[in-house]
Design a protein around this motif. Structure first.
Motif, PDB file in Angstrom:
ATOM      1  N   ALA A  16       0.808  -1.220   0.000  1.00  0.00           N
ATOM      2  CA  ALA A  16       0.000   0.000   0.000  1.00  0.00           C
ATOM      3  C   ALA A  16       0.845   1.276   0.000  1.00  0.00           C
ATOM      4  CB  ALA A  16      -0.926   0.011   1.213  1.00  0.00           C
ATOM      5  N   PHE A  17       2.123   1.170   0.337  1.00  0.00           N
ATOM      6  CA  PHE A  17       3.000   2.338   0.381  1.00  0.00           C
ATOM      7  C   PHE A  17       3.754   2.559  -0.926  1.00  0.00           C
ATOM      8  CE2 PHE A  17       2.564   0.847   4.782  1.00  0.00           C
ATOM      9  CZ  PHE A  17       1.936   1.973   5.308  1.00  0.00           C
ATOM     10  N   GLY A  18       3.499   1.713  -1.914  1.00  0.00           N
ATOM     11  CA  GLY A  18       4.097   1.904  -3.228  1.00  0.00           C
ATOM     12  C   GLY A  18       5.471   1.287  -3.416  1.00  0.00           C
ATOM     13  N   LEU A  66      12.535  -0.378  -2.561  1.00  0.00           N
ATOM     14  CA  LEU A  66      12.480  -0.746  -3.977  1.00  0.00           C
ATOM     15  C   LEU A  66      11.058  -0.481  -4.439  1.00  0.00           C
ATOM     16  CD1 LEU A  66      13.596  -1.995  -6.566  1.00  0.00           C
ATOM     17  CD2 LEU A  66      13.107  -4.260  -5.582  1.00  0.00           C
ATOM     18  N   VAL A  67      10.905   0.502  -5.308  1.00  0.00           N
ATOM     19  CA  VAL A  67       9.578   0.807  -5.828  1.00  0.00           C
ATOM     20  C   VAL A  67       9.336  -0.025  -7.076  1.00  0.00           C
ATOM     21  CG1 VAL A  67       9.481   3.131  -4.858  1.00  0.00           C
ATOM     22  CG2 VAL A  67      10.426   2.798  -7.142  1.00  0.00           C
ATOM     23  N   HIS A  68       8.062  -0.306  -7.327  1.00  0.00           N
ATOM     24  CA  HIS A  68       7.726  -1.118  -8.473  1.00  0.00           C
ATOM     25  C   HIS A  68       8.123  -0.411  -9.767  1.00  0.00           C
ATOM     26  CE1 HIS A  68       5.320  -2.921 -11.663  1.00  0.00           C
ATOM     27  NE2 HIS A  68       5.558  -4.029 -10.989  1.00  0.00           N
ATOM     28  N   ARG A  69       8.620  -1.207 -10.705  1.00  0.00           N
ATOM     29  CA  ARG A  69       8.965  -0.710 -12.038  1.00  0.00           C
ATOM     30  C   ARG A  69       8.966  -1.900 -12.975  1.00  0.00           C
ATOM     31  NH1 ARG A  69      14.938  -0.446 -10.152  1.00  0.00           N
ATOM     32  NH2 ARG A  69      15.533  -2.570 -10.642  1.00  0.00           N
ATOM     33  N   LYS A  94      19.954  -5.852  -6.119  1.00  0.00           N
ATOM     34  CA  LYS A  94      20.516  -4.564  -6.505  1.00  0.00           C
ATOM     35  C   LYS A  94      20.307  -4.233  -7.969  1.00  0.00           C
ATOM     36  CE  LYS A  94      25.125  -6.450  -7.346  1.00  0.00           C
ATOM     37  NZ  LYS A  94      26.513  -6.369  -6.908  1.00  0.00           N
ATOM     38  N   ASP A  95      20.645  -2.989  -8.266  1.00  0.00           N
ATOM     39  CA  ASP A  95      20.838  -2.496  -9.625  1.00  0.00           C
ATOM     40  C   ASP A  95      22.323  -2.205  -9.746  1.00  0.00           C
ATOM     41  OD1 ASP A  95      18.101  -2.443 -10.362  1.00  0.00           O
ATOM     42  OD2 ASP A  95      17.840  -0.534  -9.338  1.00  0.00           O
ATOM     43  N   GLU A 143      28.791  -2.170   6.626  1.00  0.00           N
ATOM     44  CA  GLU A 143      28.241  -0.896   6.174  1.00  0.00           C
ATOM     45  C   GLU A 143      26.942  -0.593   6.894  1.00  0.00           C
ATOM     46  OE1 GLU A 143      27.784  -0.915   1.973  1.00  0.00           O
ATOM     47  OE2 GLU A 143      29.881  -1.387   1.628  1.00  0.00           O
ATOM     48  N   GLY A 144      26.248  -1.629   7.325  1.00  0.00           N
ATOM     49  CA  GLY A 144      25.004  -1.444   8.079  1.00  0.00           C
ATOM     50  C   GLY A 144      23.799  -1.284   7.185  1.00  0.00           C
ATOM     51  N   ALA A 145      22.675  -1.451   7.780  1.00  0.00           N
ATOM     52  CA  ALA A 145      21.416  -1.371   7.060  1.00  0.00           C
ATOM     53  C   ALA A 145      20.666  -0.118   7.468  1.00  0.00           C
ATOM     54  CB  ALA A 145      20.562  -2.597   7.354  1.00  0.00           C
ATOM     55  N   VAL A 146      19.813   0.312   6.606  1.00  0.00           N
ATOM     56  CA  VAL A 146      18.946   1.445   6.881  1.00  0.00           C
ATOM     57  C   VAL A 146      17.562   0.898   7.169  1.00  0.00           C
ATOM     58  CG1 VAL A 146      17.921   3.527   5.923  1.00  0.00           C
ATOM     59  CG2 VAL A 146      20.302   2.953   5.406  1.00  0.00           C
ATOM     60  N   ALA A 147      17.013   1.243   8.299  1.00  0.00           N
ATOM     61  CA  ALA A 147      15.679   0.749   8.658  1.00  0.00           C
ATOM     62  C   ALA A 147      14.616   1.428   7.804  1.00  0.00           C
ATOM     63  CB  ALA A 147      15.404   1.007  10.128  1.00  0.00           C
ATOM     64  N   ARG A 148      13.524   0.718   7.526  1.00  0.00           N
ATOM     65  CA  ARG A 148      12.412   1.296   6.773  1.00  0.00           C
ATOM     66  C   ARG A 148      11.246   1.468   7.703  1.00  0.00           C
ATOM     67  NH1 ARG A 148      10.645  -1.658   1.700  1.00  0.00           N
ATOM     68  NH2 ARG A 148      10.446  -3.576   2.733  1.00  0.00           N
TER      69      ARG A 148
END
Length: 148
Positions: A16-18, A66-69, A94-95, A143-148
């Motif tokens: 729902a958040f895209g 990661l947004v839909h594409r 990844k890209d 490097e660590g992760a970024v929380a969402r």
């Protein structure tokens, strides 16, 4: 050596958040892992990698949304550890310029007919060692992760 899997994004993967839902990433990892083990099977009458397996553990760091594409993402995977009865597979989703997720999975070969885990054969170990690379995965973890 690394295994690369091109993973398509599906409209149903989005929440729902895209962005791609966190649980969907586990399916992406599964798709890449299945592709990897199918490509490992040497054929020619060998029974290596022809049996089943079970997941014993997942560890996931969500680094970026990661947004839909319509373009697929690349899942790069490699082996970080091989024991007598398990293997640890590391992944990056990844890209070219962006890592969305880093993860690892402990996989246990399993004999479903007899209902118990089995040992990794010498042939399977030799094949898996071609993909053994633990240094790069550890660098990514630091490097660590970024929380969402």
């Amino acid at each position: 050596m690394r295994h690369l899997y091109s993973c398509p994004l599906r409209w149903s993967d989005m929440d729902a958040f895209g962005h791609v839902n966190n649980a969907v990433f586990v399916r992406y990892l599964e798709e890449a892992r299945i592709d990897f083990t199918r490509r490992l099977a040497p054929g020619g009458g060998s029974t290596a990698f022809t049996g089943g397996s079970v997941v014993a553990r997942h560890e996931i760091d969500y680094v970026r949304q990661l947004v839909h594409r319509h373009a697929p993402v690349t899942i790069e995977l490699w082996v970080t550890k091989v024991t007598a009865a398990s293997m640890t597979i590391a992944y990056e989703v990844k890209d070219e310029d962006t890592v969305y997720l880093r993860a690892s999975t402990v996989v246990v070969p399993y004999n479903f007919t007899e209902g118990h885990p089995r040992r990794i054969t010498a042939e399977e170990k030799a094949i898996l060692k071609e993909f053994l690379d633990d240094a790069s995965h550890q660098e990514g973890r630091r490097e660590g992760a970024v929380a969402r």
